[in-house]
Scaffold this motif. Sequence first.
Motif, PDB file in Angstrom:
ATOM      1  N   GLY A   1       0.795  -1.226   0.000  1.00 14.55           N
ATOM      2  CA  GLY A   1       0.000   0.000   0.000  1.00 14.55           C
ATOM      3  C   GLY A   1       0.817   1.261   0.000  1.00 14.55           C
ATOM      4  N   ASP A   2       2.117   1.159  -0.283  1.00 11.49           N
ATOM      5  CA  ASP A   2       3.004   2.318  -0.308  1.00 11.49           C
ATOM      6  C   ASP A   2       3.084   2.888  -1.716  1.00 11.49           C
TER       7      ASP A   2
ATOM      8  N   PHE B   1      24.803   1.212  -3.408  1.00  9.19           N
ATOM      9  CA  PHE B   1      23.402   1.299  -3.790  1.00  9.19           C
ATOM     10  C   PHE B   1      22.702  -0.026  -3.535  1.00  9.19           C
ATOM     11  N   MET B   2      21.472   0.079  -3.058  1.00  7.56           N
ATOM     12  CA  MET B   2      20.699  -1.114  -2.760  1.00  7.56           C
ATOM     13  C   MET B   2      19.238  -0.862  -3.123  1.00  7.56           C
ATOM     14  N   ARG B   3      18.672  -1.718  -3.960  1.00  8.53           N
ATOM     15  CA  ARG B   3      17.272  -1.572  -4.319  1.00  8.53           C
ATOM     16  C   ARG B   3      16.418  -2.345  -3.321  1.00  8.53           C
ATOM     17  N   ALA B   4      15.714  -1.603  -2.481  1.00  6.75           N
ATOM     18  CA  ALA B   4      14.874  -2.220  -1.461  1.00  6.75           C
ATOM     19  C   ALA B   4      14.004  -1.144  -0.819  1.00  6.75           C
ATOM     20  N   PRO B   5      12.818  -1.510  -0.339  1.00  5.49           N
ATOM     21  CA  PRO B   5      11.991  -0.552   0.397  1.00  5.49           C
ATOM     22  C   PRO B   5      12.449  -0.429   1.835  1.00  5.49           C
ATOM     23  N   LEU B   6      11.940   0.570   2.519  1.00  4.47           N
ATOM     24  CA  LEU B   6      12.292   0.793   3.923  1.00  4.47           C
ATOM     25  C   LEU B   6      12.029  -0.439   4.770  1.00  4.47           C
ATOM     26  N   GLN B   7      10.938  -1.136   4.496  1.00  2.00           N
ATOM     27  CA  GLN B   7      10.562  -2.282   5.324  1.00  2.00           C
ATOM     28  C   GLN B   7      11.587  -3.409   5.282  1.00  2.00           C
ATOM     29  N   ALA B   8      12.444  -3.417   4.243  1.00  4.72           N
ATOM     30  CA  ALA B   8      13.457  -4.469   4.119  1.00  4.72           C
ATOM     31  C   ALA B   8      14.733  -4.149   4.874  1.00  4.72           C
ATOM     32  N   LEU B   9      14.784  -3.000   5.523  1.00  2.00           N
ATOM     33  CA  LEU B   9      15.995  -2.575   6.218  1.00  2.00           C
ATOM     34  C   LEU B   9      16.508  -3.631   7.207  1.00  2.00           C
ATOM     35  N   PRO B  10      15.654  -4.258   8.041  1.00  3.20           N
ATOM     36  CA  PRO B  10      16.184  -5.218   9.022  1.00  3.20           C
ATOM     37  C   PRO B  10      16.887  -6.412   8.385  1.00  3.20           C
ATOM     38  N   GLU B  11      16.451  -6.816   7.200  1.00  2.48           N
ATOM     39  CA  GLU B  11      17.072  -7.970   6.550  1.00  2.48           C
ATOM     40  C   GLU B  11      18.251  -7.576   5.669  1.00  2.48           C
TER      41      GLU B  11
ATOM     42  N   LEU C   1       8.237   8.870   4.753  1.00  2.00           N
ATOM     43  CA  LEU C   1       7.162   8.338   5.593  1.00  2.00           C
ATOM     44  C   LEU C   1       5.776   8.713   5.084  1.00  2.00           C
ATOM     45  N   GLU C   2       5.642   9.903   4.489  1.00  2.00           N
ATOM     46  CA  GLU C   2       4.327  10.349   4.027  1.00  2.00           C
ATOM     47  C   GLU C   2       3.815   9.557   2.828  1.00  2.00           C
ATOM     48  N   TRP C   3       4.678   8.742   2.212  1.00  2.00           N
ATOM     49  CA  TRP C   3       4.277   7.925   1.069  1.00  2.00           C
ATOM     50  C   TRP C   3       4.022   6.475   1.450  1.00  2.00           C
ATOM     51  N   LEU C   4       4.011   6.185   2.748  1.00  3.09           N
ATOM     52  CA  LEU C   4       3.830   4.817   3.226  1.00  3.09           C
ATOM     53  C   LEU C   4       2.465   4.651   3.871  1.00  3.09           C
ATOM     54  N   SER C   5       1.918   3.448   3.756  1.00  2.00           N
ATOM     55  CA  SER C   5       0.603   3.199   4.341  1.00  2.00           C
ATOM     56  C   SER C   5       0.664   3.097   5.853  1.00  2.00           C
ATOM     57  N   ASP C   6       1.842   2.760   6.401  1.00  2.00           N
ATOM     58  CA  ASP C   6       1.996   2.626   7.854  1.00  2.00           C
ATOM     59  C   ASP C   6       3.256   3.366   8.292  1.00  2.00           C
TER      60      ASP C   6
ATOM     61  N   SER D   1       0.021   9.889   3.247  1.00  2.00           N
ATOM     62  CA  SER D   1       0.041   9.915   4.718  1.00  2.00           C
ATOM     63  C   SER D   1       0.752  11.166   5.242  1.00  2.00           C
ATOM     64  N   PRO D   2       0.229  12.370   4.948  1.00  2.00           N
ATOM     65  CA  PRO D   2       0.863  13.576   5.509  1.00  2.00           C
ATOM     66  C   PRO D   2       0.817  13.524   7.027  1.00  2.00           C
ATOM     67  N   LEU D   3       1.854  14.065   7.679  1.00  2.00           N
ATOM     68  CA  LEU D   3       2.039  13.856   9.116  1.00  2.00           C
ATOM     69  C   LEU D   3       2.088  15.170   9.875  1.00  2.00           C
ATOM     70  N   SER D   4       1.516  15.179  11.064  1.00  2.00           N
ATOM     71  CA  SER D   4       1.542  16.358  11.928  1.00  2.00           C
ATOM     72  C   SER D   4       2.703  16.267  12.911  1.00  2.00           C
ATOM     73  N   HIS D   5       3.108  17.423  13.421  1.00  2.00           N
ATOM     74  CA  HIS D   5       4.175  17.449  14.423  1.00  2.00           C
ATOM     75  C   HIS D   5       3.771  16.666  15.670  1.00  2.00           C
ATOM     76  N   ASP D   6       2.541  16.813  16.109  1.00  2.00           N
ATOM     77  CA  ASP D   6       2.100  16.102  17.313  1.00  2.00           C
ATOM     78  C   ASP D   6       2.232  14.588  17.143  1.00  2.00           C
ATOM     79  N   ARG D   7       1.955  14.118  15.943  1.00  2.58           N
ATOM     80  CA  ARG D   7       2.078  12.674  15.707  1.00  2.58           C
ATOM     81  C   ARG D   7       3.540  12.237  15.763  1.00  2.58           C
ATOM     82  N   ILE D   8       4.434  13.033  15.205  1.00  2.00           N
ATOM     83  CA  ILE D   8       5.857  12.693  15.267  1.00  2.00           C
ATOM     84  C   ILE D   8       6.344  12.692  16.710  1.00  2.00           C
ATOM     85  N   VAL D   9       5.880  13.658  17.505  1.00  2.00           N
ATOM     86  CA  VAL D   9       6.258  13.698  18.918  1.00  2.00           C
ATOM     87  C   VAL D   9       5.808  12.425  19.626  1.00  2.00           C
ATOM     88  N   ALA D  10       4.553  12.025  19.421  1.00  2.00           N
ATOM     89  CA  ALA D  10       4.019  10.845  20.095  1.00  2.00           C
ATOM     90  C   ALA D  10       4.737   9.579  19.637  1.00  2.00           C
TER      91      ALA D  10
END
Length: 269
Positions: free
Chosen positions: A11-12, A99-109, A124-129, A188-197
Amino acid sequence: MTDSTPLSPAGDRHFDGLVEKFAGSLYGGPRGALRLAMLDALLPEMLELDGQPLLDVGGGLGQLSAWFARRGHPVTLLEPAGDMLEQARQSLEGLPVSFMRAPLQALPERTPGPWPLIACHAVLEWLSDPRAALATLADGLAPGGQLSLMVFNRDALRFSNVVKGNLQKALDDRLEGTGKRQRLTPISPLSHDRIVAWSRQCRLSIRAVAGIRVFHDYLRHPPASEDDWQRLVALERRYCQVEPHWRLGRYLLYTLVKEGDLPTEGNVR
């Protein structure tokens, strides 16, 4: 219009097929030029830099990777769009960038770290979660490591819609894009309050925050001369970290630090 950049299975929104749009209308125009100028001024102030390795997550065409590589940082650029990555590879030839072709979610692997320095700008604003994405970034940081995070500001998007006369859209809070067309309204536009939380939940403390393009996007007319452009840049620079102006920057730029203990109220604005 056809879906030239469909959403990923997660969903990204990825940006395959949009190299020319990014290179031309975005970074080739005043919006991109101002964004890069502000980063050039702010990054050395907001980050503690000593040539440490950098992971550039969602690095796109490589402008940020180039900035760090030219200052002595070995860089790993992570990007899911193949044509973006190839363009970055060509542009950054000769610099210490891998260079590495991978999405953010693949970072741990793919490249788990721990990293002393991670940059994740306008991703982050282009991701579903985005909340889960921030947790992934936090997990990849070494203790005391820094995350340079830039997000598309939901409050600025609302204000911009009002200025443009989209009053009902603003009243209904229908600010998100669908991600299915070439228009670049984040899903997924983000507010400052959400980033703080979310930062608290991820055991990150906010060391610094600034607004990027505090005034530019609300101008009725673009600067008419080089002198006016320089005045605008001076205004952006003067007020990008001053209340209340930074809160309406089109982007919000953060330095987040991974701490051993949960941050206290004194760590955030």
